[in-house]
Design an enzyme around this catalytic site. Structure first.
Site, PDB file in Angstrom:
ATOM      1  N   GLU A  44       0.784  -1.199  -0.026  1.00 19.35           N
ATOM      2  CA  GLU A  44      -0.097   0.176  -0.093  1.00 19.35           C
ATOM      3  C   GLU A  44       0.819   1.311   0.121  1.00 19.35           C
ATOM      4  O   GLU A  44       0.405   2.394  -0.452  1.00 19.35           O
ATOM      5  CB  GLU A  44      -1.073  -0.020   1.276  1.00 19.35           C
ATOM      6  CG  GLU A  44      -2.072  -0.964   1.163  1.00 19.35           C
ATOM      7  CD  GLU A  44      -1.717  -2.475   1.136  1.00 19.35           C
ATOM      8  OE1 GLU A  44      -0.576  -2.630   1.632  1.00 19.35           O
ATOM      9  OE2 GLU A  44      -2.277  -3.148   0.400  1.00 19.35           O
ATOM     10  N   GLU A  69       9.774 -15.627  -0.344  1.00 23.58           N
ATOM     11  CA  GLU A  69      11.123 -14.823  -0.419  1.00 23.58           C
ATOM     12  C   GLU A  69      11.191 -14.017   0.692  1.00 23.58           C
ATOM     13  O   GLU A  69      10.546 -12.980   0.826  1.00 23.58           O
ATOM     14  CB  GLU A  69      11.372 -14.156  -1.881  1.00 23.58           C
ATOM     15  CG  GLU A  69      12.652 -14.167  -2.177  1.00 23.58           C
ATOM     16  CD  GLU A  69      13.106 -12.565  -1.616  1.00 23.58           C
ATOM     17  OE1 GLU A  69      13.741 -12.637  -0.590  1.00 23.58           O
ATOM     18  OE2 GLU A  69      12.984 -11.697  -2.202  1.00 23.58           O
ATOM     19  N   CYS A 103      16.531  -7.120   0.417  1.00 24.50           N
ATOM     20  CA  CYS A 103      16.651  -8.358   1.287  1.00 24.50           C
ATOM     21  C   CYS A 103      18.058  -9.049   1.112  1.00 24.50           C
ATOM     22  O   CYS A 103      18.472  -9.844   1.686  1.00 24.50           O
ATOM     23  CB  CYS A 103      15.578  -9.211   0.869  1.00 24.50           C
ATOM     24  SG  CYS A 103      15.577  -9.540  -0.956  1.00 24.50           S
TER      25      CYS A 103
END
Ligand code: NAD
Length: 478
Positions: A180, A252, A286
């Site tokens: 969002e 993931e 990440c």
């Protein structure tokens, strides 16, 4: 070119763009100013049911569309994304904060993933097994069915493309819920797919309360596959929901990438790569290089040179010229990163550079270097997901590998060495889904991308990423 951001955003369901109407809204904020820039409609339960119905109706039609036609649409969408990359990049910088050049680069890199999956799908060969004359056994790969996909805010276009490209190439329909916080750039990426000719109902885009949307979609018998990129706790939660319906998942999740820097590395080249890599997207990556284990012989030189280079990282509004690093993406990040730094400082880490939220509007944080960080500091165990490099010395190869493997995470790992033996040992022994040696490239698009241990399971990208959206069937003819 203007930096105009749409005041109102839309959902896309069953071929129709849907305005807010009287739906609840989420306020989108520019992280460089902290000011609201748009209203995003939240899908109602009826909207989600409509999206499920559309995905269910579109699936058999898209599954039976020849693979060449599916591939042509993906290639066309990739071309449109390259054409529109400057505009889509501007939306991304406004909603996510990263420097404009990085935002545009993300869009063009994402386009190439559409191209790769278009070609992978054409070569997804099955097998014919050895049988007596007149008999046949075939192994076929078929699309798994309608997919529910959830993507995060750090790479607002790249992370959903990694799910959309294989799903669409394989012949699945998909309901995507991007984050969002960063809605406009993924919506414009979806518009490229639609303008390229993707039929109605193959892809829907919804936003809302993440927990409500995911629980509703995952519980539906229509959905056969869940793909999520985000944090470990949310990934575990979604897997529990998926288990109720025995649904396939690709997860993931987070990493905490170790970087093993050996005495024999090319120090200048290593520093050039890792300092740029560390502060890319303000470390909200990440696979960001984070835990720097540096061999004792070069520790002091490395720490000093790293700090000098990090001090030159230009922080500012991603639209300004010459900026290397924008703000953090949302108000949660400066406090989370600040708390971890204070904890490390309290436990004896040396702050070589930075360490603080910047005293201006928006969510800006200092490029930060922490040295001699104790192993019990939170930041050595939980990923900071911010512009922080943590360093510790090591002596032997075995010790470095033990340190790299000490966490329950295993997404990316890096090593810098000129020794072939060291490179081979590191490549084989590190517990990670991706190991990069003397470089930081772990997302080339044609190679599997994914984690081991609590970093998740299932690979994205390349042939493995396509198969993640297919089921295997054996057909026996006597
Ligand atoms: P969070 O755990 O609240 O959310 C992570 C992502 O999951 C967000 O995109 C969010 O919209 C989504 N999400 C949250 N709850 C959900 C639910 N019930 N169903 C579906 N989606 C849901 O954390 P955050 O504050 O947004 O991010 C913090 C942490 O998340 C980071 O420290 C990092 O570890 C992780 N993260 C990882 C990646 C990645 O690329 N793997 C991306 C973003 C965030």
């Amino acid at each position: 070119m203007s930096n105009a951001y749409p005041r109102k955003l839309q959902l896309h369901i069953d071929g129709e763009w849907i305005d807010g109407g009287n739906r609840a809204v989420h306020e989108v904020v520019n992280p460089a100013t902290g000011q609201p820039i748009s209203d995003l409609p939240k899908a109602t339960t009826a909207d989600l049911d409509r999206a499920l119905d559309a995905a269910n109706r579109a699936f058999p039609l898209w599954r039976d569309t020849p693979v060449g036609e599916r591939a042509a649409i993906l290639h066309k969408a990739a071309d449109l994304m390259r054409e529109r990359a400057p505009e889509i990049g501007r939306l991304m910088t406004a909603e996510q904060g990263k420097p404009l050049a990085q935002a545009i680069g993300e869009v063009t890199a994402s386009a190439s993933h559409f191209d790769i999956m278009a070609e992978e799908a054409k070569r997804c060969y099955g097998r014919v097994l050895v049988r007596p004359a007149g008999q046949n056994s075939f192994v076929k790969y078929q699309p798994v069915g309608p997919v529910a996909a959830f993507s995060p805010w750090n790479f607002p276009v790249f992370t959903p493309v990694r799910k959309l490209a294989p799903a669409i190439a394989a012949g699945c329909s998909i309901i995507l819920k991007p984050a969002e916080e960063t809605p406009a750039s993924p919506v414009e990426m979806i518009r490229c797919l639609l303008d390229a000719g993707l039929p109605s109902g193959v892809v829907q885009v919804v936003f809302g309360d993440p927990a409500e949307v995911s629980s509703h979609l995952i519980a539906s018998p229509v959905i056969r596959k869940i793909s999520f990129t985000g944090s470990v706790p949310v990934g575990k939660h979604l897997m529990k929901l998926a288990a109720e319906g025995m649904k396939r998942t690709t997860m993931e999740l987070g990493g905490h990438a170790p970087v093993l820097v050996f005495d024999d590395c090319d120090l200048e080249k290593t520093l050039d790569l890792v300092v740029t890599g560390k502060f890319r997207n303000a470390g909200q990556v990440c696979v960001s290089p984070t835990r720097f284990y540096v061999q004792s012989g070069i520790y002091d030189r490395f720490e000093k040179a790293f700090t000098e280079r990090a001090a030159k990282v230009a922080v500012g509004d991603g639209f300004a010229d010459g900026i290397d690093m924008g703000p953090l993406a949302n108000p949660r990040r400066p406090s989370a990163v600040g708390d971890m730094i204070n904890d490390a400082r309290g436990k004896g880490a040396e702050v070589m550079l930075g360490g603080n939220r910047q005293d201006k509007d928006g969510f800006f944080f200092d490029p930060t270097v922490l040295s001699h960080v104790p192993l019990d500091a939170d930041i050595m165990n939980d990923e900071p997901f911010g512009p922080v490099a943590v360093m510790r010395p090591f002596d032997t190869l075995d010790e470095a590998i033990d340190q790299a493997n000490r966490l329950p995470l295993g997404l990316a790992a890096y090593a810098f060495t000129e020794s072939l033996r060291t490179a081979n040992m590191v490549g084989d022994k590190i517990e990670a889904g991706m190991v990069a040696i003397n470089n930081l490239t772990v997302s080339p698009g044609d190679a599997p991308f994914g984690g081991v241990k609590e970093s998740g399971h299932g690979s994205e990208d390349g042939p493995d990423g396509l198969k993640a959206y297919m089921v295997t069937k054996a057909i026996h003819q006597a």
